[in-house]
Design a protein around this motif. Structure first.
Motif, PDB file in Angstrom:
ATOM      1  N   LEU A   1       0.615  -1.332  -0.079  1.00  0.00           N
ATOM      2  CA  LEU A   1       0.190   0.298   0.176  1.00  0.00           C
ATOM      3  C   LEU A   1       0.724   1.050  -0.050  1.00  0.00           C
ATOM      4  CD1 LEU A   1      -2.221  -2.149   0.625  1.00  0.00           C
ATOM      5  CD2 LEU A   1      -3.326  -0.099   2.469  1.00  0.00           C
ATOM      6  N   PRO A   2       1.965   1.292   0.601  1.00  0.00           N
ATOM      7  CA  PRO A   2       2.925   3.136   0.448  1.00  0.00           C
ATOM      8  C   PRO A   2       3.227   4.031  -0.455  1.00  0.00           C
ATOM      9  CG  PRO A   2       3.311   1.445   1.870  1.00  0.00           C
ATOM     10  CD  PRO A   2       2.565   0.139   1.721  1.00  0.00           C
ATOM     11  N   ARG A   3       3.412   2.935  -1.136  1.00  0.00           N
ATOM     12  CA  ARG A   3       3.919   3.777  -2.711  1.00  0.00           C
ATOM     13  C   ARG A   3       2.923   4.027  -3.409  1.00  0.00           C
ATOM     14  NH1 ARG A   3      10.035   0.474  -2.751  1.00  0.00           N
ATOM     15  NH2 ARG A   3      10.430   1.406  -1.010  1.00  0.00           N
ATOM     16  N   ILE A   4       1.714   2.721  -3.882  1.00  0.00           N
ATOM     17  CA  ILE A   4       0.294   2.798  -4.357  1.00  0.00           C
ATOM     18  C   ILE A   4      -0.401   4.513  -3.735  1.00  0.00           C
ATOM     19  CG2 ILE A   4      -2.240   2.206  -4.514  1.00  0.00           C
ATOM     20  CD1 ILE A   4       0.228   0.971  -5.754  1.00  0.00           C
ATOM     21  N   VAL A   5       0.172   4.976  -2.090  1.00  0.00           N
ATOM     22  CA  VAL A   5      -0.993   5.476  -1.410  1.00  0.00           C
ATOM     23  C   VAL A   5      -0.067   6.880  -2.415  1.00  0.00           C
ATOM     24  CG1 VAL A   5      -1.419   6.675   0.418  1.00  0.00           C
ATOM     25  CG2 VAL A   5      -2.516   4.254   0.267  1.00  0.00           C
ATOM     26  N   ALA A   6       1.440   7.009  -2.060  1.00  0.00           N
ATOM     27  CA  ALA A   6       1.888   8.103  -2.364  1.00  0.00           C
ATOM     28  C   ALA A   6       1.837   8.338  -3.979  1.00  0.00           C
ATOM     29  CB  ALA A   6       3.768   7.301  -1.957  1.00  0.00           C
ATOM     30  N   THR A   7       1.545   7.735  -4.863  1.00  0.00           N
ATOM     31  CA  THR A   7       1.068   8.353  -6.654  1.00  0.00           C
ATOM     32  C   THR A   7       0.301   8.002  -6.295  1.00  0.00           C
ATOM     33  OG1 THR A   7       1.104   5.361  -6.903  1.00  0.00           O
ATOM     34  CG2 THR A   7       3.304   6.155  -6.954  1.00  0.00           C
ATOM     35  N   LEU A   8      -1.136   7.623  -5.636  1.00  0.00           N
ATOM     36  CA  LEU A   8      -2.069   7.958  -6.270  1.00  0.00           C
ATOM     37  C   LEU A   8      -2.610   9.306  -5.613  1.00  0.00           C
ATOM     38  CD1 LEU A   8      -4.365   4.747  -4.194  1.00  0.00           C
ATOM     39  CD2 LEU A   8      -4.680   6.043  -7.133  1.00  0.00           C
ATOM     40  N   LEU A   9      -2.255  10.582  -4.362  1.00  0.00           N
ATOM     41  CA  LEU A   9      -2.142  11.147  -4.056  1.00  0.00           C
ATOM     42  C   LEU A   9      -1.649  12.081  -4.879  1.00  0.00           C
ATOM     43  CD1 LEU A   9      -1.237  10.730  -0.099  1.00  0.00           C
ATOM     44  CD2 LEU A   9      -3.680  10.756  -1.247  1.00  0.00           C
ATOM     45  N   GLU A  10       0.022  12.295  -5.034  1.00  0.00           N
ATOM     46  CA  GLU A  10       0.289  12.660  -5.893  1.00  0.00           C
ATOM     47  C   GLU A  10      -0.109  12.921  -7.105  1.00  0.00           C
ATOM     48  OE1 GLU A  10       4.839  11.933  -3.699  1.00  0.00           O
ATOM     49  OE2 GLU A  10       4.660  11.975  -5.854  1.00  0.00           O
ATOM     50  N   ASN A  11      -0.019  12.013  -7.938  1.00  0.00           N
ATOM     51  CA  ASN A  11      -0.645  12.160  -9.482  1.00  0.00           C
ATOM     52  C   ASN A  11      -2.314  12.370  -9.828  1.00  0.00           C
ATOM     53  OD1 ASN A  11       1.878  11.310  -9.395  1.00  0.00           O
ATOM     54  ND2 ASN A  11       0.902   9.118 -10.929  1.00  0.00           N
ATOM     55  N   ASN A  12      -3.280  12.676  -8.446  1.00  0.00           N
ATOM     56  CA  ASN A  12      -4.443  13.055  -8.610  1.00  0.00           C
ATOM     57  C   ASN A  12      -4.912  14.200  -7.785  1.00  0.00           C
ATOM     58  OD1 ASN A  12      -5.519  10.645 -10.085  1.00  0.00           O
ATOM     59  ND2 ASN A  12      -4.835   9.576  -7.818  1.00  0.00           N
ATOM     60  N   GLN A  13      -3.923  14.677  -7.380  1.00  0.00           N
ATOM     61  CA  GLN A  13      -3.612  16.426  -6.588  1.00  0.00           C
ATOM     62  C   GLN A  13      -4.530  17.187  -7.844  1.00  0.00           C
ATOM     63  OE1 GLN A  13      -0.323  18.691  -5.263  1.00  0.00           O
ATOM     64  NE2 GLN A  13       0.867  16.389  -6.115  1.00  0.00           N
ATOM     65  N   THR A  14      -5.501  17.912  -7.856  1.00  0.00           N
ATOM     66  CA  THR A  14      -5.844  19.429  -7.913  1.00  0.00           C
ATOM     67  C   THR A  14      -6.211  19.971  -7.194  1.00  0.00           C
ATOM     68  OG1 THR A  14      -7.697  18.314  -7.554  1.00  0.00           O
ATOM     69  CG2 THR A  14      -7.006  17.232  -9.790  1.00  0.00           C
ATOM     70  N   ASP A  15      -6.764  21.559  -8.166  1.00  0.00           N
ATOM     71  CA  ASP A  15      -6.510  22.349  -7.258  1.00  0.00           C
ATOM     72  C   ASP A  15      -8.451  21.926  -5.728  1.00  0.00           C
ATOM     73  OD1 ASP A  15      -5.346  23.613  -8.635  1.00  0.00           O
ATOM     74  OD2 ASP A  15      -6.153  24.677 -10.134  1.00  0.00           O
TER      75      ASP A  15
END
Length: 423
Positions: free
Chosen positions: A390-404
Protein backbone atom coordinates in the motif's frame (compact mmCIF):
# COMPACT_ATOMS: atom_id res chain seq x y z
CA UNK A 1 17.92 -24.45 -0.94
CA UNK A 2 19.51 -25.94 -4.05
CA UNK A 3 19.18 -29.69 -4.50
CA UNK A 4 22.40 -31.50 -3.69
CA UNK A 5 22.17 -33.95 -6.58
CA UNK A 6 21.77 -31.07 -9.04
CA UNK A 7 24.91 -29.35 -7.72
CA UNK A 8 26.83 -32.63 -7.92
CA UNK A 9 25.72 -33.41 -11.48
CA UNK A 10 25.89 -29.86 -12.87
CA UNK A 11 28.88 -28.22 -11.20
CA UNK A 12 29.90 -25.97 -14.11
CA UNK A 13 26.35 -24.80 -14.77
CA UNK A 14 25.84 -23.99 -11.08
CA UNK A 15 29.04 -21.90 -10.99
CA UNK A 16 28.11 -20.10 -14.22
CA UNK A 17 24.57 -19.22 -12.99
CA UNK A 18 25.83 -18.12 -9.57
CA UNK A 19 28.17 -15.78 -11.43
CA UNK A 20 25.15 -14.12 -13.05
CA UNK A 21 23.89 -13.40 -9.53
CA UNK A 22 27.29 -11.93 -8.67
CA UNK A 23 27.84 -14.55 -5.98
CA UNK A 24 31.49 -14.30 -4.99
CA UNK A 25 32.19 -17.38 -2.88
CA UNK A 26 32.17 -19.84 -5.80
CA UNK A 27 34.65 -22.15 -4.00
CA UNK A 28 31.67 -23.07 -1.83
CA UNK A 29 30.37 -25.23 -4.69
CA UNK A 30 33.45 -27.46 -4.65
CA UNK A 31 33.41 -27.53 -0.85
CA UNK A 32 29.84 -28.82 -0.97
CA UNK A 33 30.68 -31.47 -3.55
CA UNK A 34 33.69 -32.62 -1.48
CA UNK A 35 31.60 -32.78 1.70
CA UNK A 36 28.93 -34.75 -0.13
CA UNK A 37 31.55 -37.27 -1.26
CA UNK A 38 32.81 -37.53 2.32
CA UNK A 39 29.25 -37.96 3.59
CA UNK A 40 28.58 -40.81 1.17
CA UNK A 41 31.89 -42.47 2.04
CA UNK A 42 31.21 -42.35 5.79
CA UNK A 43 27.65 -43.57 5.22
CA UNK A 44 28.98 -46.46 3.13
CA UNK A 45 31.50 -47.40 5.83
CA UNK A 46 28.80 -47.26 8.49
CA UNK A 47 26.48 -49.42 6.40
CA UNK A 48 29.28 -51.95 5.81
CA UNK A 49 30.09 -52.24 9.54
CA UNK A 50 26.37 -52.53 10.34
CA UNK A 51 26.06 -55.32 7.76
CA UNK A 52 29.02 -57.14 9.32
CA UNK A 53 27.49 -56.72 12.77
CA UNK A 54 24.16 -58.13 11.59
CA UNK A 55 25.92 -61.03 9.90
CA UNK A 56 27.91 -61.80 13.06
CA UNK A 57 24.77 -61.65 15.19
CA UNK A 58 23.06 -64.15 12.88
CA UNK A 59 26.16 -66.38 12.94
CA UNK A 60 26.29 -66.28 16.74
CA UNK A 61 22.62 -67.23 16.92
CA UNK A 62 23.11 -70.13 14.53
CA UNK A 63 26.13 -71.42 16.45
CA UNK A 64 24.33 -71.21 19.78
CA UNK A 65 21.37 -73.18 18.38
CA UNK A 66 23.83 -75.80 17.18
CA UNK A 67 25.35 -76.03 20.65
CA UNK A 68 28.69 -74.64 19.50
CA UNK A 69 29.09 -72.27 22.41
CA UNK A 70 32.87 -71.83 22.20
CA UNK A 71 32.72 -70.95 18.51
CA UNK A 72 29.85 -68.56 19.21
CA UNK A 73 31.86 -66.84 21.96
CA UNK A 74 34.82 -66.48 19.59
CA UNK A 75 32.66 -64.76 16.97
CA UNK A 76 31.10 -62.58 19.69
CA UNK A 77 34.56 -61.55 20.91
CA UNK A 78 35.65 -60.73 17.38
CA UNK A 79 32.54 -58.58 16.75
CA UNK A 80 32.62 -56.74 20.08
CA UNK A 81 34.02 -53.59 18.50
CA UNK A 82 31.30 -53.22 15.86
CA UNK A 83 28.93 -51.23 18.08
CA UNK A 84 31.61 -48.68 18.95
CA UNK A 85 32.69 -48.40 15.31
CA UNK A 86 29.10 -47.69 14.26
CA UNK A 87 28.70 -45.09 17.02
CA UNK A 88 31.85 -43.25 15.96
CA UNK A 89 30.93 -43.38 12.29
CA UNK A 90 27.42 -42.04 13.04
CA UNK A 91 28.90 -39.17 15.03
CA UNK A 92 31.22 -38.37 12.12
CA UNK A 93 28.30 -38.61 9.71
CA UNK A 94 26.22 -36.16 11.77
CA UNK A 95 29.12 -33.71 11.85
CA UNK A 96 29.66 -33.91 8.10
CA UNK A 97 25.92 -33.58 7.36
CA UNK A 98 25.65 -30.48 9.57
CA UNK A 99 28.66 -28.89 7.89
CA UNK A 100 27.21 -29.76 4.48
CA UNK A 101 23.85 -28.24 5.42
CA UNK A 102 25.50 -25.07 6.77
CA UNK A 103 27.30 -24.59 3.46
CA UNK A 104 24.29 -25.47 1.30
CA UNK A 105 22.13 -22.74 2.83
CA UNK A 106 24.78 -20.17 1.93
CA UNK A 107 24.13 -20.71 -1.79
CA UNK A 108 21.44 -18.48 -3.31
CA UNK A 109 18.97 -19.74 -5.86
CA UNK A 110 20.20 -20.03 -9.43
CA UNK A 111 18.85 -17.32 -11.74
CA UNK A 112 16.77 -18.33 -14.74
CA UNK A 113 18.56 -18.18 -18.11
CA UNK A 114 16.49 -15.12 -19.06
CA UNK A 115 17.86 -13.07 -16.13
CA UNK A 116 20.06 -10.25 -17.48
CA UNK A 117 23.60 -9.65 -16.33
CA UNK A 118 24.06 -6.72 -14.00
CA UNK A 119 25.07 -5.61 -10.54
CA UNK A 120 22.64 -2.85 -9.50
CA UNK A 121 19.09 -1.63 -10.11
CA UNK A 122 20.39 0.49 -12.99
CA UNK A 123 21.03 -2.75 -14.91
CA UNK A 124 17.43 -3.99 -14.71
CA UNK A 125 15.59 -4.37 -18.02
CA UNK A 126 12.41 -2.42 -18.73
CA UNK A 127 10.12 -5.11 -20.11
CA UNK A 128 6.94 -3.05 -20.48
CA UNK A 129 5.47 0.41 -19.86
CA UNK A 130 1.84 1.41 -19.59
CA UNK A 131 -0.08 4.64 -19.17
CA UNK A 132 0.65 8.33 -19.49
CA UNK A 133 2.49 10.25 -16.82
CA UNK A 134 0.19 13.11 -15.75
CA UNK A 135 1.25 16.72 -16.08
CA UNK A 136 1.12 18.54 -12.75
CA UNK A 137 1.48 22.25 -12.04
CA UNK A 138 4.85 23.57 -10.93
CA UNK A 139 3.64 23.91 -7.35
CA UNK A 140 2.53 20.25 -7.11
CA UNK A 141 3.21 18.79 -3.67
CA UNK A 142 4.88 15.49 -2.72
CA UNK A 143 2.64 13.06 -0.86
CA UNK A 144 4.03 13.83 2.61
CA UNK A 145 3.01 17.50 2.23
CA UNK A 146 -0.38 16.53 0.80
CA UNK A 147 -0.90 14.17 3.74
CA UNK A 148 -0.28 17.01 6.18
CA UNK A 149 -2.34 19.51 4.19
CA UNK A 150 -5.43 17.28 4.22
CA UNK A 151 -4.83 15.76 7.66
CA UNK A 152 -4.85 12.13 6.46
CA UNK A 153 -1.43 10.84 7.55
CA UNK A 154 0.48 12.00 10.62
CA UNK A 155 4.17 11.10 10.44
CA UNK A 156 5.19 13.05 13.54
CA UNK A 157 2.53 11.38 15.69
CA UNK A 158 3.75 7.97 14.53
CA UNK A 159 7.30 8.95 15.51
CA UNK A 160 6.03 10.01 18.94
CA UNK A 161 4.14 6.77 19.51
CA UNK A 162 6.73 4.36 18.10
CA UNK A 163 9.46 5.92 15.96
CA UNK A 164 10.22 6.96 12.40
CA UNK A 165 8.67 4.72 9.78
CA UNK A 166 5.42 4.06 11.69
CA UNK A 167 2.87 6.61 10.41
CA UNK A 168 -0.63 7.14 11.79
CA UNK A 169 -3.41 7.19 9.18
CA UNK A 170 -6.36 9.44 10.00
CA UNK A 171 -9.89 10.01 8.76
CA UNK A 172 -9.99 9.62 4.97
CA UNK A 173 -6.39 8.39 5.03
CA UNK A 174 -7.40 5.43 7.21
CA UNK A 175 -10.47 4.78 5.05
CA UNK A 176 -8.32 4.86 1.91
CA UNK A 177 -6.04 2.21 3.45
CA UNK A 178 -9.01 -0.01 4.26
CA UNK A 179 -10.51 0.58 0.81
CA UNK A 180 -7.33 -0.51 -0.95
CA UNK A 181 -6.99 -3.65 1.18
CA UNK A 182 -10.60 -4.68 0.49
CA UNK A 183 -10.29 -3.87 -3.22
CA UNK A 184 -7.13 -5.96 -3.56
CA UNK A 185 -8.65 -8.89 -1.65
CA UNK A 186 -11.85 -8.80 -3.70
CA UNK A 187 -9.89 -8.73 -6.96
CA UNK A 188 -7.73 -11.64 -5.79
CA UNK A 189 -10.84 -13.68 -4.98
CA UNK A 190 -12.20 -13.00 -8.47
CA UNK A 191 -8.89 -14.29 -9.88
CA UNK A 192 -9.26 -17.59 -8.03
CA UNK A 193 -7.08 -16.94 -4.98
CA UNK A 194 -8.45 -18.33 -1.72
CA UNK A 195 -8.09 -15.88 1.14
CA UNK A 196 -6.39 -16.92 4.37
CA UNK A 197 -5.81 -14.97 7.57
CA UNK A 198 -2.45 -15.93 9.04
CA UNK A 199 -0.32 -15.04 12.09
CA UNK A 200 1.78 -11.89 11.95
CA UNK A 201 4.65 -13.61 13.77
CA UNK A 202 6.40 -16.83 12.79
CA UNK A 203 8.86 -19.22 14.35
CA UNK A 204 12.42 -19.77 13.19
CA UNK A 205 11.53 -22.87 11.16
CA UNK A 206 9.01 -20.90 9.10
CA UNK A 207 11.41 -18.02 8.48
CA UNK A 208 14.10 -20.51 7.44
CA UNK A 209 11.77 -22.45 5.15
CA UNK A 210 11.00 -19.47 2.88
CA UNK A 211 14.57 -18.15 2.89
CA UNK A 212 14.32 -15.18 5.26
CA UNK A 213 16.80 -16.92 7.55
CA UNK A 214 19.71 -16.76 7.54
CA UNK A 215 19.80 -14.28 4.61
CA UNK A 216 17.62 -11.46 6.01
CA UNK A 217 18.04 -11.96 9.73
CA UNK A 218 19.23 -8.39 10.26
CA UNK A 219 16.17 -6.96 8.51
CA UNK A 220 13.59 -8.79 10.64
CA UNK A 221 12.17 -7.77 14.01
CA UNK A 222 12.96 -10.53 16.49
CA UNK A 223 10.87 -11.17 19.61
CA UNK A 224 13.79 -12.53 21.60
CA UNK A 225 12.00 -13.92 24.68
CA UNK A 226 9.76 -16.11 22.52
CA UNK A 227 12.20 -16.59 19.62
CA UNK A 228 9.58 -15.41 17.12
CA UNK A 229 9.90 -13.07 14.14
CA UNK A 230 7.53 -10.35 12.96
CA UNK A 231 6.72 -11.16 9.34
CA UNK A 232 8.31 -9.06 6.58
CA UNK A 233 5.57 -10.27 4.20
CA UNK A 234 2.56 -12.60 4.25
CA UNK A 235 4.52 -14.85 1.88
CA UNK A 236 6.21 -16.39 4.92
CA UNK A 237 3.20 -17.69 6.89
CA UNK A 238 1.08 -18.43 3.79
CA UNK A 239 3.74 -20.54 2.07
CA UNK A 240 4.48 -22.33 5.36
CA UNK A 241 0.91 -23.64 5.44
CA UNK A 242 2.30 -26.38 3.19
CA UNK A 243 5.58 -27.02 4.99
CA UNK A 244 6.30 -30.77 5.35
CA UNK A 245 3.32 -31.57 3.12
CA UNK A 246 2.65 -33.93 0.26
CA UNK A 247 0.13 -32.19 -2.00
CA UNK A 248 -1.91 -33.78 -4.75
CA UNK A 249 -0.93 -33.10 -8.33
CA UNK A 250 -4.58 -32.65 -9.27
CA UNK A 251 -4.83 -29.77 -6.74
CA UNK A 252 -2.39 -27.61 -8.71
CA UNK A 253 -2.35 -24.68 -8.92
CA UNK A 254 -2.76 -23.98 -5.21
CA UNK A 255 -3.61 -20.28 -4.97
CA UNK A 256 -3.84 -18.18 -1.80
CA UNK A 257 -4.05 -14.51 -0.96
CA UNK A 258 -3.85 -12.78 2.38
CA UNK A 259 -3.68 -9.36 3.95
CA UNK A 260 -1.21 -8.65 6.75
CA UNK A 261 0.77 -5.80 8.18
CA UNK A 262 4.45 -6.23 7.31
CA UNK A 263 7.45 -5.31 9.45
CA UNK A 264 10.93 -4.51 8.19
CA UNK A 265 13.79 -2.94 10.07
CA UNK A 266 15.22 -1.40 6.87
CA UNK A 267 18.54 -0.93 8.66
CA UNK A 268 20.76 1.64 6.99
CA UNK A 269 17.91 3.30 5.04
CA UNK A 270 18.05 7.08 5.15
CA UNK A 271 17.94 10.13 2.92
CA UNK A 272 15.33 11.89 0.77
CA UNK A 273 14.42 8.71 -1.13
CA UNK A 274 12.93 7.17 2.02
CA UNK A 275 10.88 10.21 3.03
CA UNK A 276 7.17 9.94 3.79
CA UNK A 277 5.68 6.65 2.61
CA UNK A 278 8.61 5.73 0.40
CA UNK A 279 10.03 3.31 2.96
CA UNK A 280 8.40 2.26 6.21
CA UNK A 281 9.07 -0.13 9.07
CA UNK A 282 5.40 -1.14 9.21
CA UNK A 283 3.07 -1.21 6.20
CA UNK A 284 0.04 -3.06 4.85
CA UNK A 285 0.14 -5.47 1.94
CA UNK A 286 -2.00 -8.04 0.17
CA UNK A 287 0.10 -11.00 -0.96
CA UNK A 288 -0.62 -13.68 -3.55
CA UNK A 289 1.07 -17.09 -3.34
CA UNK A 290 0.96 -20.06 -5.68
CA UNK A 291 2.26 -23.63 -5.39
CA UNK A 292 2.30 -25.22 -8.83
CA UNK A 293 3.56 -28.04 -11.01
CA UNK A 294 7.16 -27.37 -12.13
CA UNK A 295 6.14 -27.57 -15.80
CA UNK A 296 3.73 -24.64 -15.34
CA UNK A 297 5.61 -22.23 -13.07
CA UNK A 298 6.89 -19.80 -15.70
CA UNK A 299 3.51 -19.64 -17.38
CA UNK A 300 2.04 -18.92 -13.93
CA UNK A 301 4.67 -16.22 -13.32
CA UNK A 302 3.57 -14.39 -16.47
CA UNK A 303 -0.08 -14.71 -15.40
CA UNK A 304 0.73 -13.27 -11.97
CA UNK A 305 2.58 -10.37 -13.58
CA UNK A 306 -0.44 -9.65 -15.79
CA UNK A 307 -2.74 -9.84 -12.78
CA UNK A 308 -0.73 -7.26 -10.80
CA UNK A 309 -0.63 -5.03 -13.87
CA UNK A 310 -4.41 -5.24 -14.12
CA UNK A 311 -4.69 -3.81 -10.60
CA UNK A 312 -2.48 -0.86 -11.53
CA UNK A 313 -4.53 -0.27 -14.68
CA UNK A 314 -7.77 -0.23 -12.66
CA UNK A 315 -6.19 2.31 -10.30
CA UNK A 316 -5.31 4.40 -13.39
CA UNK A 317 -1.64 4.58 -12.45
CA UNK A 318 1.17 4.77 -15.02
CA UNK A 319 3.60 1.92 -14.45
CA UNK A 320 6.46 -0.07 -15.87
CA UNK A 321 7.58 -3.68 -15.50
CA UNK A 322 11.24 -4.49 -14.85
CA UNK A 323 13.00 -7.81 -15.28
CA UNK A 324 15.55 -7.73 -12.47
CA UNK A 325 19.20 -8.34 -13.27
CA UNK A 326 21.21 -10.95 -11.38
CA UNK A 327 22.73 -8.46 -8.95
CA UNK A 328 19.39 -6.93 -7.94
CA UNK A 329 17.49 -10.16 -7.33
CA UNK A 330 16.64 -11.64 -3.95
CA UNK A 331 18.60 -14.53 -2.48
CA UNK A 332 15.77 -17.00 -3.10
CA UNK A 333 14.39 -15.93 -6.49
CA UNK A 334 15.05 -17.53 -9.88
CA UNK A 335 13.26 -14.77 -11.83
CA UNK A 336 11.62 -11.56 -10.57
CA UNK A 337 9.50 -8.88 -12.18
CA UNK A 338 9.21 -5.56 -10.36
CA UNK A 339 6.29 -3.24 -11.02
CA UNK A 340 6.93 0.47 -10.51
CA UNK A 341 4.49 3.37 -10.58
CA UNK A 342 5.59 6.87 -11.49
CA UNK A 343 5.47 9.43 -8.69
CA UNK A 344 4.94 12.63 -10.64
CA UNK A 345 5.58 15.07 -7.80
CA UNK A 346 8.81 13.30 -6.84
CA UNK A 347 9.70 12.69 -10.51
CA UNK A 348 10.80 9.11 -9.83
CA UNK A 349 9.67 5.52 -10.21
CA UNK A 350 8.57 3.72 -7.05
CA UNK A 351 8.51 -0.07 -6.69
CA UNK A 352 5.05 -1.28 -5.64
CA UNK A 353 5.25 -5.01 -6.35
CA UNK A 354 7.66 -7.88 -6.90
CA UNK A 355 6.46 -11.10 -8.52
CA UNK A 356 8.91 -14.01 -8.27
CA UNK A 357 9.34 -17.66 -9.20
CA UNK A 358 11.45 -19.56 -6.68
CA UNK A 359 11.31 -22.85 -8.61
CA UNK A 360 12.23 -25.62 -6.10
CA UNK A 361 14.41 -23.44 -3.85
CA UNK A 362 11.76 -22.78 -1.19
CA UNK A 363 10.02 -26.11 -1.76
CA UNK A 364 13.24 -27.97 -0.95
CA UNK A 365 13.44 -26.19 2.41
CA UNK A 366 9.72 -26.53 2.99
CA UNK A 367 9.63 -30.17 1.82
CA UNK A 368 6.55 -29.45 -0.31
CA UNK A 369 6.26 -32.48 -2.58
CA UNK A 370 3.80 -34.25 -4.82
CA UNK A 371 3.62 -37.68 -6.42
CA UNK A 372 4.02 -37.31 -10.19
CA UNK A 373 2.37 -39.43 -12.89
CA UNK A 374 5.21 -41.95 -12.61
CA UNK A 375 4.52 -42.38 -8.91
CA UNK A 376 7.74 -40.65 -7.83
CA UNK A 377 8.00 -37.87 -5.26
CA UNK A 378 8.90 -34.52 -6.80
CA UNK A 379 9.35 -31.00 -5.40
CA UNK A 380 6.71 -28.42 -6.32
CA UNK A 381 7.49 -24.86 -7.48
CA UNK A 382 6.50 -21.83 -5.37
CA UNK A 383 5.74 -18.28 -6.50
CA UNK A 384 4.59 -15.13 -4.76
CA UNK A 385 3.85 -11.50 -5.45
CA UNK A 386 2.72 -8.24 -3.87
CA UNK A 387 -0.81 -7.48 -4.99
CA UNK A 388 -0.28 -4.90 -3.74
CA UNK A 389 1.85 -3.13 -1.11
CA UNK A 390 0.00 0.00 0.00
CA UNK A 391 2.48 2.77 0.94
CA UNK A 392 3.85 3.70 -2.48
CA UNK A 393 0.47 3.06 -4.11
CA UNK A 394 -0.98 5.64 -1.73
CA UNK A 395 1.96 7.98 -2.42
CA UNK A 396 1.42 7.93 -6.19
CA UNK A 397 -2.38 8.09 -5.89
CA UNK A 398 -2.11 11.23 -3.76
CA UNK A 399 0.53 12.91 -5.92
CA UNK A 400 -0.76 12.02 -9.37
CA UNK A 401 -4.41 12.84 -8.62
CA UNK A 402 -3.93 16.20 -6.91
CA UNK A 403 -6.01 19.08 -8.30
CA UNK A 404 -6.98 22.58 -7.25
CA UNK A 405 -10.04 21.13 -5.53
CA UNK A 406 -8.25 18.28 -3.74
CA UNK A 407 -7.24 14.68 -4.47
CA UNK A 408 -9.54 12.74 -6.79
CA UNK A 409 -10.11 9.09 -5.87
CA UNK A 410 -9.95 6.58 -8.77
CA UNK A 411 -13.47 5.50 -9.72
CA UNK A 412 -12.79 1.83 -8.94
CA UNK A 413 -12.13 2.73 -5.28
CA UNK A 414 -15.14 4.99 -4.69
CA UNK A 415 -17.47 2.07 -3.76
CA UNK A 416 -14.89 1.12 -1.13
CA UNK A 417 -14.00 4.60 0.21
CA UNK A 418 -17.51 6.06 0.15
CA UNK A 419 -16.07 9.37 -1.12
CA UNK A 420 -14.77 10.73 -4.42
CA UNK A 421 -12.49 13.44 -3.08
CA UNK A 422 -10.01 14.10 -0.33
CA UNK A 423 -10.47 17.83 0.23
Amino acid sequence: MLQLNYIRDNRDTVIERLGVKNFKDLDLVDDIIALDEKRRKVQSESDAVAAEANSSAKQIGDLMRQGKKEEAEAVKSKSAGYKEQIRLLQEELETVEQELHDKLIQLPNLPHTSVPQGTTAEDNEVAFEHGTIPTLPEDALPHWELATKYGIIDFELGTKITGAGFPVYKSKGARLQRALINFFLDEAEKAGFKEVQVPNVVNEASAYATGQLPDKEGQMYHVTNDDLYLIPTAEVPITNIYRDSIVKEEDFPIKHCGYTPCFRREAGSYGAHVRGLNRLHQFDKVEIVQIVHPDKSYEVLEDMSQYVQSLLQKLELPYRVLRLCGGDMSFTSALTYDMETYSTAQKRWLEVSSVSNFETYQANRLKVRFKNTEGKMQLAHTLNGSALALPRIVATLLENNQTDRGIKIPSVLVPYTGFEWID
